[in-house]
Write a protein that holds these residues in place. Structure first.
Motif, PDB file in Angstrom:
ATOM      1  N   THR A 141       0.413  -0.959   0.002  1.00 24.97           N
ATOM      2  CA  THR A 141      -0.103   0.389   0.432  1.00 24.97           C
ATOM      3  C   THR A 141       0.940   1.279   0.036  1.00 24.97           C
ATOM      4  O   THR A 141       2.290   1.526   0.248  1.00 24.97           O
ATOM      5  CB  THR A 141      -0.896   0.039   1.087  1.00 24.97           C
ATOM      6  OG1 THR A 141      -2.027   1.152   0.968  1.00 24.97           O
ATOM      7  CG2 THR A 141       0.071   0.183   2.405  1.00 24.97           C
ATOM      8  N   ALA A 160       4.178   0.137  -1.817  1.00 21.50           N
ATOM      9  CA  ALA A 160       3.681  -0.608  -2.727  1.00 21.50           C
ATOM     10  C   ALA A 160       4.723  -1.077  -3.365  1.00 21.50           C
ATOM     11  O   ALA A 160       5.203  -0.606  -4.843  1.00 21.50           O
ATOM     12  CB  ALA A 160       2.267  -0.353  -2.645  1.00 21.50           C
ATOM     13  N   HIS A 175       1.153  -4.941  -6.431  1.00 26.22           N
ATOM     14  CA  HIS A 175      -0.013  -4.178  -5.693  1.00 26.22           C
ATOM     15  C   HIS A 175       0.012  -2.861  -6.469  1.00 26.22           C
ATOM     16  O   HIS A 175      -1.038  -2.493  -6.219  1.00 26.22           O
ATOM     17  CB  HIS A 175      -0.004  -4.184  -4.097  1.00 26.22           C
ATOM     18  CG  HIS A 175      -0.275  -5.641  -3.576  1.00 26.22           C
ATOM     19  ND1 HIS A 175       0.810  -6.589  -3.996  1.00 26.22           N
ATOM     20  CD2 HIS A 175      -1.454  -6.571  -3.213  1.00 26.22           C
ATOM     21  CE1 HIS A 175      -0.040  -7.608  -3.035  1.00 26.22           C
ATOM     22  NE2 HIS A 175      -1.502  -7.293  -2.997  1.00 26.22           N
ATOM     23  N   ALA A 176       0.857  -2.384  -6.354  1.00 27.33           N
ATOM     24  CA  ALA A 176       0.134  -0.315  -7.606  1.00 27.33           C
ATOM     25  C   ALA A 176      -0.608  -0.973  -8.247  1.00 27.33           C
ATOM     26  O   ALA A 176      -1.483   0.136  -9.014  1.00 27.33           O
ATOM     27  CB  ALA A 176       1.905  -0.246  -7.723  1.00 27.33           C
ATOM     28  N   ILE A 218      -4.066  -1.898  -7.367  1.00 19.60           N
ATOM     29  CA  ILE A 218      -4.899  -1.185  -6.922  1.00 19.60           C
ATOM     30  C   ILE A 218      -5.405   0.678  -8.130  1.00 19.60           C
ATOM     31  O   ILE A 218      -6.493   0.800  -8.117  1.00 19.60           O
ATOM     32  CB  ILE A 218      -3.849  -0.364  -5.894  1.00 19.60           C
ATOM     33  CG1 ILE A 218      -3.235  -0.723  -4.734  1.00 19.60           C
ATOM     34  CG2 ILE A 218      -4.532   1.481  -5.502  1.00 19.60           C
ATOM     35  CD1 ILE A 218      -2.666  -0.194  -3.853  1.00 19.60           C
ATOM     36  N   LYS A 219      -4.803   0.223  -8.632  1.00 18.75           N
ATOM     37  CA  LYS A 219      -4.812   1.057 -10.544  1.00 18.75           C
ATOM     38  C   LYS A 219      -5.943   0.412 -11.290  1.00 18.75           C
ATOM     39  O   LYS A 219      -7.446   1.498 -11.463  1.00 18.75           O
ATOM     40  CB  LYS A 219      -3.446   1.423 -11.069  1.00 18.75           C
ATOM     41  CG  LYS A 219      -3.986   1.814 -12.556  1.00 18.75           C
ATOM     42  CD  LYS A 219      -2.442   2.660 -12.912  1.00 18.75           C
ATOM     43  CE  LYS A 219      -2.705   3.396 -14.033  1.00 18.75           C
ATOM     44  NZ  LYS A 219      -1.366   3.581 -15.490  1.00 18.75           N
ATOM     45  N   LYS A 228      -8.831   0.095  -5.332  1.00 20.71           N
ATOM     46  CA  LYS A 228      -9.098  -0.008  -4.212  1.00 20.71           C
ATOM     47  C   LYS A 228      -7.696  -0.150  -4.098  1.00 20.71           C
ATOM     48  O   LYS A 228      -7.231  -2.019  -4.069  1.00 20.71           O
ATOM     49  CB  LYS A 228      -9.951  -1.510  -4.106  1.00 20.71           C
ATOM     50  CG  LYS A 228     -11.280  -0.748  -4.451  1.00 20.71           C
ATOM     51  CD  LYS A 228     -12.257  -1.520  -4.256  1.00 20.71           C
ATOM     52  CE  LYS A 228     -13.968  -1.136  -4.791  1.00 20.71           C
ATOM     53  NZ  LYS A 228     -15.453  -2.225  -5.235  1.00 20.71           N
ATOM     54  N   GLU A 229      -7.353   0.204  -2.546  1.00 22.79           N
ATOM     55  CA  GLU A 229      -6.348  -0.158  -2.003  1.00 22.79           C
ATOM     56  C   GLU A 229      -6.441  -1.195  -0.535  1.00 22.79           C
ATOM     57  O   GLU A 229      -7.480  -1.053   0.028  1.00 22.79           O
ATOM     58  CB  GLU A 229      -5.735   0.613  -1.444  1.00 22.79           C
ATOM     59  CG  GLU A 229      -4.029   1.006  -1.052  1.00 22.79           C
ATOM     60  CD  GLU A 229      -3.972   2.774  -0.799  1.00 22.79           C
ATOM     61  OE1 GLU A 229      -2.368   2.562  -1.118  1.00 22.79           O
ATOM     62  OE2 GLU A 229      -4.702   3.576  -1.250  1.00 22.79           O
ATOM     63  N   LYS A 238      -6.307  -2.530   2.832  1.00 18.78           N
ATOM     64  CA  LYS A 238      -6.536  -1.812   4.364  1.00 18.78           C
ATOM     65  C   LYS A 238      -6.564  -2.331   5.301  1.00 18.78           C
ATOM     66  O   LYS A 238      -5.979  -1.794   5.846  1.00 18.78           O
ATOM     67  CB  LYS A 238      -8.983  -0.772   5.113  1.00 18.78           C
ATOM     68  CG  LYS A 238      -8.986  -0.308   3.146  1.00 18.78           C
ATOM     69  CD  LYS A 238      -8.568   0.769   2.999  1.00 18.78           C
ATOM     70  CE  LYS A 238      -9.590   1.987   2.187  1.00 18.78           C
ATOM     71  NZ  LYS A 238      -8.665   2.626   1.773  1.00 18.78           N
TER      72      LYS A 238
END
Length: 198
Positions: A139, A143, A147-148, A151-152, A156-157, A159
């Motif tokens: 995150t 990140a 994962h980056a 997320i893109k 949604k990152e 939590k």
């Protein structure tokens, strides 16, 4: 008279006796003879160290599979989800499904150990056999690149620990599940089965 058919089968026999394997895509049905092997999706063009021995791993090896990506931690209230993740992997692996675990110390400092400690804990406590990768951030600005990208793609990152992303066989992220949604929840299982083509 020149017999091209005999020559072809003679060459084929020579290749077979030499132990040379034909490429997987050579067995493509005639109707798809012009098709080329699927390229590795952009999302999977990443390299990470394997958790247990730091051996470099190319995520392209999972191209064509349905993938559930999970950020994990050893000392979290959600840690028992390892059991459900392993059961999913065992149940669907033969059909082209894989779980990819990414230990992270981002949330609550609940993954403080080094790679060997984490690997031993996962295997000895929960019998984890699905692929796990070296600890990384999942995150924020730090990140890891995989994962980056997740997320893109979803907006949604993660939590908390045990956030899940489901990727289809074409490398498209099709679902995001927060930590509280267990691996064997009906909504997760139905999406996996749908992506597997059941």
């Amino acid at each position: 008279m020149f017999d091209s058919t005999a020559l072809f089968f003679s060459a084929l026999a020579a290749v077979a006796s030499a132990g040379i394997s034909a490429p997987a895509y050579a067995a493509t049905p005639a109707s798809a003879a012009t098709a080329t092997p699927a390229a590795c999706p952009a999302l999977l063009r990443q390299n990470f160290k394997r958790l247990q021995d730091d051996a470099p791993q190319d995520l392209c090896q999972y191209a064509g599979k349905v993938i559930l990506v999970v950020n994990t931690a050893s000392y979290c209230g959600y840690t028992p989800q390892y059991e459900g993740l392993e059961r999913l992997y065992a149940k669907y692996a033969s059909r082209g499904f894989v779980v990819l675990g990414f230990p992270s110390n981002d949330f609550g400092k609940q993954e403080p150990g080094k790679s060997k400690e984490i690997a031993d804990f996962c295997f000895n406590t929960y019998g984890v056999k699905f692929p796990m990768f070296a600890k990384s951030s999942v995150t924020g600005a730090e990140a890891n690149p995989f994962h980056a990208s997740l997320i893109k793609a979803t907006g949604k990152e993660p939590k908390w620990n045990f956030t899940k992303y489901l990727i289809d066989r074409n490398g498209k992220v099709i679902e995001h599940y927060p930590s509280k949604v267990t691996p064997e929840d009906k909504q997760v299982v139905s999406k996996i089965e749908e992506a597997l083509g059941s």
